[in-house]
Design a protein around this motif. Structure first.
Motif: not given
Length: 259
Positions: A105-106, A202-206, A208-210
């Motif tokens: 989704d991100l 990793v923080l950015l991915r998390y 924007y995914a959540n």
């Protein structure tokens, strides 16, 4: 002990189940902090009537920090940094399967992220970020800065972000604010060594995914990262993996932060 505290400790323990693992907390303590969890406990569902409820899409570490420390004391312990034997890229991301599923989704997100503030130098943007005022985290000592490129801060960052997402989902506003301010304090003192940009990735991915722009409360966490990236973008873009995230599948992340 005050009467209110006696009442809380005298209340019946309730069991929450996350990934088949049980976690117990006093019912009145839950009711005091979270209206959604209070409704879950007191609804007529078969599980609730039997003293338990299954929580979906909840990180175990976030629930543990809520139950074991914050609900009773008003603060929580951050995940420890991981010291690598030698300087290198971050260890594999420890997302749950459900968190990993959300990364699609991100990457497919069509709406642009918020634009970077303009008209200020990098140092001005950094000063604005570092000296942001806290409303909850006033009595807690400042976070110690990382010392050396062998310190993997992936889980440190994620422990705050996951707790923020948990608190937002269950309407625990003081905890949500504290988690945001804890993450801010950590980022404000974080030294972005060469080779450690993966921790931020990793923080950015998390995040924007959540979270989402349209999701209640998601903007607070996204805005924090927007402001951080506003002054660290030039260093982060030197990392090949970070460039991939910015450009893959037509995502508008890069455009939004360089517009």
């Amino acid at each position: 002990m005050p009467a209110a505290s006696q009442s809380i400790y005298a209340s019946t323990p309730f069991k929450f189940i996350v990934d088949s693992n049980p976690y117990y907390i006093r019912t009145k303590l839950v009711s005091r902090h979270s209206p959604p969890l209070d409704r879950m406990i007191n609804c007529q569902m078969t599980g609730a009537q039997n003293g338990f409820a299954v929580l979906e899409e909840v990180n175990e570490g976030a629930l543990e920090r809520f139950i074991e420390k914050w609900a009773y004391k008003g603060y929580y312990y951050t995940a420890a940094d991981f010291e690598l034997k030698a300087s290198g890229p971050p260890s594999p991301v420890s997302f749950s399967e459900k968190e990993c599923e959300k990364t699609d989704d991100l990457l497919a997100e069509p709406e642009p992220l918020m634009e970077q503030p303009t008209g200020k130098s990098r140092q001005e943007l950094k000063a604005d970020f570092i000296y942001r005022e806290h409303t909850v985290r006033r009595e807690i000592p400042s976070t110690r800065a990382n010392r050396g490129a062998n310190k993997d801060y992936t889980e440190v960052f994620l422990s705050h972000a996951r707790l923020y997402v948990f608190a937002d989902k269950y309407d625990i506003q003081p905890l949500k604010t504290l988690a945001l301010e804890e993450l801010h304090d950590t980022l404000a003192t974080y030294i972005l060594y060469r080779g450690r940009t993966g921790d931020i990735l990793v923080l950015l991915r998390y995040v924007y995914a959540n979270t989402g722009q349209s999701a209640r409360g998601g903007e607070g966490l996204r805005m924090l990262l927007r402001d951080y990236l506003g002054y660290e973008m030039s260093d982060l873009m030197k990392d090949g993996q970070f460039k991939v995230l910015m450009l893959e599948r037509g995502t508008t992340v890069l455009h939004s932060f360089t517009a």
